[in-house]
Design a protein around this motif. Structure first.
Motif, PDB file in Angstrom:
ATOM      1  N   SER A   1      67.361  49.466  31.212  1.00 56.90           N
ATOM      2  CA  SER A   1      66.458  48.505  31.854  1.00 56.90           C
ATOM      3  C   SER A   1      65.326  49.225  32.580  1.00 56.90           C
ATOM      4  O   SER A   1      64.159  48.809  32.521  1.00 56.90           O
ATOM      5  CB  SER A   1      67.235  47.621  32.834  1.00 56.90           C
ATOM      6  OG  SER A   1      68.214  46.861  32.163  1.00 56.90           O
ATOM      7  N   LEU A   2      65.671  50.301  33.264  1.00 53.07           N
ATOM      8  CA  LEU A   2      64.637  51.068  33.958  1.00 53.07           C
ATOM      9  C   LEU A   2      63.683  51.702  32.957  1.00 53.07           C
ATOM     10  O   LEU A   2      62.459  51.727  33.172  1.00 53.07           O
ATOM     11  CB  LEU A   2      65.273  52.139  34.841  1.00 53.07           C
ATOM     12  CG  LEU A   2      64.290  52.985  35.659  1.00 53.07           C
ATOM     13  CD1 LEU A   2      63.476  52.105  36.604  1.00 53.07           C
ATOM     14  CD2 LEU A   2      65.042  54.060  36.454  1.00 53.07           C
ATOM     15  N   ALA A   3      64.218  52.199  31.845  1.00 51.56           N
ATOM     16  CA  ALA A   3      63.367  52.801  30.813  1.00 51.56           C
ATOM     17  C   ALA A   3      62.388  51.777  30.253  1.00 51.56           C
ATOM     18  O   ALA A   3      61.218  52.094  29.985  1.00 51.56           O
ATOM     19  CB  ALA A   3      64.235  53.379  29.698  1.00 51.56           C
ATOM     20  N   LEU A   4      62.853  50.536  30.088  1.00 50.58           N
ATOM     21  CA  LEU A   4      61.973  49.475  29.600  1.00 50.58           C
ATOM     22  C   LEU A   4      60.855  49.210  30.605  1.00 50.58           C
ATOM     23  O   LEU A   4      59.682  49.086  30.234  1.00 50.58           O
ATOM     24  CB  LEU A   4      62.781  48.199  29.369  1.00 50.58           C
ATOM     25  CG  LEU A   4      61.988  46.940  29.017  1.00 50.58           C
ATOM     26  CD1 LEU A   4      61.209  47.140  27.714  1.00 50.58           C
ATOM     27  CD2 LEU A   4      62.920  45.738  28.905  1.00 50.58           C
ATOM     28  N   ALA A   5      61.209  49.127  31.875  1.00 43.15           N
ATOM     29  CA  ALA A   5      60.207  48.886  32.915  1.00 43.15           C
ATOM     30  C   ALA A   5      59.197  50.025  32.976  1.00 43.15           C
ATOM     31  O   ALA A   5      57.987  49.800  33.141  1.00 43.15           O
ATOM     32  CB  ALA A   5      60.903  48.706  34.270  1.00 43.15           C
ATOM     33  N   VAL A   6      59.667  51.232  32.826  1.00 42.29           N
ATOM     34  CA  VAL A   6      58.805  52.411  32.919  1.00 42.29           C
ATOM     35  C   VAL A   6      57.819  52.473  31.754  1.00 42.29           C
ATOM     36  O   VAL A   6      56.680  52.931  31.914  1.00 42.29           O
ATOM     37  CB  VAL A   6      59.670  53.685  32.973  1.00 42.29           C
ATOM     38  CG1 VAL A   6      58.844  54.925  32.693  1.00 42.29           C
ATOM     39  CG2 VAL A   6      60.353  53.793  34.339  1.00 42.29           C
ATOM     40  N   ARG A   7      58.229  51.988  30.590  1.00 41.88           N
ATOM     41  CA  ARG A   7      57.322  52.008  29.438  1.00 41.88           C
ATOM     42  C   ARG A   7      56.081  51.153  29.689  1.00 41.88           C
ATOM     43  O   ARG A   7      55.014  51.413  29.131  1.00 41.88           O
ATOM     44  CB  ARG A   7      58.053  51.527  28.178  1.00 41.88           C
ATOM     45  CG  ARG A   7      58.944  52.578  27.547  1.00 41.88           C
ATOM     46  CD  ARG A   7      59.268  52.250  26.106  1.00 41.88           C
ATOM     47  NE  ARG A   7      60.129  51.098  25.982  1.00 41.88           N
ATOM     48  CZ  ARG A   7      61.453  51.135  26.018  1.00 41.88           C
ATOM     49  NH1 ARG A   7      62.073  52.301  26.190  1.00 41.88           N
ATOM     50  NH2 ARG A   7      62.168  50.046  25.884  1.00 41.88           N
TER      51      ARG A   7
ATOM     52  N   PHE B   1      72.626  53.884  40.688  1.00 43.11           N
ATOM     53  CA  PHE B   1      71.262  54.093  41.180  1.00 43.11           C
ATOM     54  C   PHE B   1      70.550  55.023  40.201  1.00 43.11           C
ATOM     55  O   PHE B   1      70.978  56.142  39.979  1.00 43.11           O
ATOM     56  CB  PHE B   1      71.310  54.729  42.570  1.00 43.11           C
ATOM     57  CG  PHE B   1      70.043  54.573  43.382  1.00 43.11           C
ATOM     58  CD1 PHE B   1      68.801  54.592  42.793  1.00 43.11           C
ATOM     59  CD2 PHE B   1      70.101  54.430  44.747  1.00 43.11           C
ATOM     60  CE1 PHE B   1      67.644  54.446  43.529  1.00 43.11           C
ATOM     61  CE2 PHE B   1      68.955  54.283  45.522  1.00 43.11           C
ATOM     62  CZ  PHE B   1      67.722  54.289  44.900  1.00 43.11           C
ATOM     63  N   GLU B   2      69.443  54.532  39.598  1.00 46.67           N
ATOM     64  CA  GLU B   2      68.631  55.344  38.694  1.00 46.67           C
ATOM     65  C   GLU B   2      67.199  55.352  39.212  1.00 46.67           C
ATOM     66  O   GLU B   2      66.718  54.366  39.755  1.00 46.67           O
ATOM     67  CB  GLU B   2      68.664  54.766  37.277  1.00 46.67           C
ATOM     68  CG  GLU B   2      69.993  54.896  36.563  1.00 46.67           C
ATOM     69  CD  GLU B   2      70.320  56.314  36.159  1.00 46.67           C
ATOM     70  OE1 GLU B   2      69.368  57.115  35.988  1.00 46.67           O
ATOM     71  OE2 GLU B   2      71.509  56.635  36.019  1.00 46.67           O
ATOM     72  N   ARG B   3      66.512  56.463  39.026  1.00 43.31           N
ATOM     73  CA  ARG B   3      65.134  56.526  39.481  1.00 43.31           C
ATOM     74  C   ARG B   3      64.269  57.294  38.491  1.00 43.31           C
ATOM     75  O   ARG B   3      64.773  58.099  37.702  1.00 43.31           O
ATOM     76  CB  ARG B   3      65.034  57.168  40.867  1.00 43.31           C
ATOM     77  CG  ARG B   3      65.583  58.582  40.961  1.00 43.31           C
ATOM     78  CD  ARG B   3      65.743  59.019  42.413  1.00 43.31           C
ATOM     79  NE  ARG B   3      66.296  60.349  42.536  1.00 43.31           N
ATOM     80  CZ  ARG B   3      65.617  61.422  42.908  1.00 43.31           C
ATOM     81  NH1 ARG B   3      64.336  61.304  43.211  1.00 43.31           N
ATOM     82  NH2 ARG B   3      66.192  62.598  42.997  1.00 43.31           N
ATOM     83  N   TYR B   4      62.958  57.027  38.572  1.00 38.74           N
ATOM     84  CA  TYR B   4      61.984  57.650  37.679  1.00 38.74           C
ATOM     85  C   TYR B   4      60.794  58.110  38.519  1.00 38.74           C
ATOM     86  O   TYR B   4      60.099  57.295  39.138  1.00 38.74           O
ATOM     87  CB  TYR B   4      61.541  56.642  36.620  1.00 38.74           C
ATOM     88  CG  TYR B   4      60.307  57.041  35.841  1.00 38.74           C
ATOM     89  CD1 TYR B   4      60.385  57.942  34.788  1.00 38.74           C
ATOM     90  CD2 TYR B   4      59.069  56.492  36.153  1.00 38.74           C
ATOM     91  CE1 TYR B   4      59.259  58.296  34.066  1.00 38.74           C
ATOM     92  CE2 TYR B   4      57.932  56.839  35.447  1.00 38.74           C
ATOM     93  CZ  TYR B   4      58.028  57.748  34.396  1.00 38.74           C
ATOM     94  OH  TYR B   4      56.910  58.092  33.688  1.00 38.74           O
ATOM     95  N   LYS B   5      60.593  59.406  38.590  1.00 37.48           N
ATOM     96  CA  LYS B   5      59.451  60.016  39.266  1.00 37.48           C
ATOM     97  C   LYS B   5      59.391  59.769  40.771  1.00 37.48           C
ATOM     98  O   LYS B   5      58.424  60.192  41.401  1.00 37.48           O
ATOM     99  CB  LYS B   5      58.124  59.541  38.639  1.00 37.48           C
ATOM    100  CG  LYS B   5      57.794  60.170  37.308  1.00 37.48           C
ATOM    101  CD  LYS B   5      56.373  59.781  36.892  1.00 37.48           C
ATOM    102  CE  LYS B   5      55.962  60.459  35.592  1.00 37.48           C
ATOM    103  NZ  LYS B   5      54.586  60.075  35.182  1.00 37.48           N
ATOM    104  N   SER B   6      60.357  59.102  41.359  1.00 33.81           N
ATOM    105  CA  SER B   6      60.291  58.914  42.813  1.00 33.81           C
ATOM    106  C   SER B   6      60.565  60.262  43.477  1.00 33.81           C
ATOM    107  O   SER B   6      61.470  60.992  43.074  1.00 33.81           O
ATOM    108  CB  SER B   6      61.303  57.866  43.278  1.00 33.81           C
ATOM    109  OG  SER B   6      62.621  58.270  43.012  1.00 33.81           O
TER     110      SER B   6
END
Length: 233
Positions: A10-16, A37-42
């Motif tokens: 779900s996070l990967a979809l949002a990040v795209r 808890f998953e994060r991207y670039k934070s």
């Protein structure tokens, strides 16, 4: 798919949609699993401070207004004049964040419990209309993620219930009744759901208790909803 895998996808979809902005997602579990808890670039220092205590001041999760948060909302809309909001505003600004766009996932209408959230972090150096663009996209994405999250959590709970009861040799009918008891339904409600007479349900419940070695309905609910230890090999 596990809750952890669902969170990552779900996070990967949002990040795209907006790969230029940091993002994060947290799912609080399904009463059987741990919080994910998953994060991207934070930034690492932002994340450490958040989980280290600043999460207590997150206006989407605490305070008088936490229970009535909208499906998709900005942090700037959520903050008020309270001291806790001031602390959180200072914390976010100090890490170079101008605003956040947050999706809040809650129960199915019968519960106000928060299931989790997905947030975009809008840095101070972003384009002037960044928040508005992300907000519009988040509102479009929200129903899809929320629906699949509920399906995922419900499916995970059902699989664990089946595994708990698999150690007891119950018929399919008795398994169905045990699951409904675990959901908190009364004998009358179960009878309506399964199109059976109430005395028939009572007889099944008595036999289920005898088969499981339990003495009352509360103990049966505990068995149905018990966490199942996972083996790590």
């Amino acid at each position: 798919m596990s809750v952890a895998e669902f969170t990552k996808e779900s996070l990967a979809l949002a990040v795209r949609l907006f790969p230029q902005y940091p993002a994060g997602m947290q799912i609080f579990g399904d009463r059987f699993g741990e919080s994910i808890f998953e994060r991207y670039k934070s930034p690492d220092d932002f994340h450490r401070a958040y989980v280290g205590g600043m999460c207590r001041f997150n206006p989407f999760l605490c305070g008088d207004r936490a229970h009535d948060c909208h499906d998709v909302e900005t942090l700037s809309e959520r903050l008020d004049a309270s001291p806790d909001s001031g602390r959180y505003r200072h914390f976010v600004s100090g890490h170079g964040i101008a605003d956040m766009v947050v999706m809040s996932f809650r129960g199915d209408g019968q519960s106000a419990d928060t299931l989790g959230w997905l947030a975009y972090l809008i840095p101070k150096h972003s384009e002037r209309d960044a928040t508005a663009r992300v907000l519009a996209a988040a509102r479009a994405l929200f129903p899809y993620v929320e629906f699949n999250l509920r399906q995922q959590l419900a499916g995970g709970a059902a699989r664990r219930v089946s595994r708990n009861l698999a150690t007891v040799n119950l018929s399919t009918r008795k398994m169905d009744i045990a699951r409904l008891i675990g959901l908190g339904l009364s004998n009358k409600e179960i009878a309506i759901r399964l199109d059976l007479a109430v005395p028939t349900i009572k007889c099944h419940v008595t036999q289920i208790l005898a088969r499981t070695g339990l003495t009352n309905r509360v103990e049966l609910i505990g068995l149905v909803n018990a966490r199942v230890p996972q083996l790590h090999v």
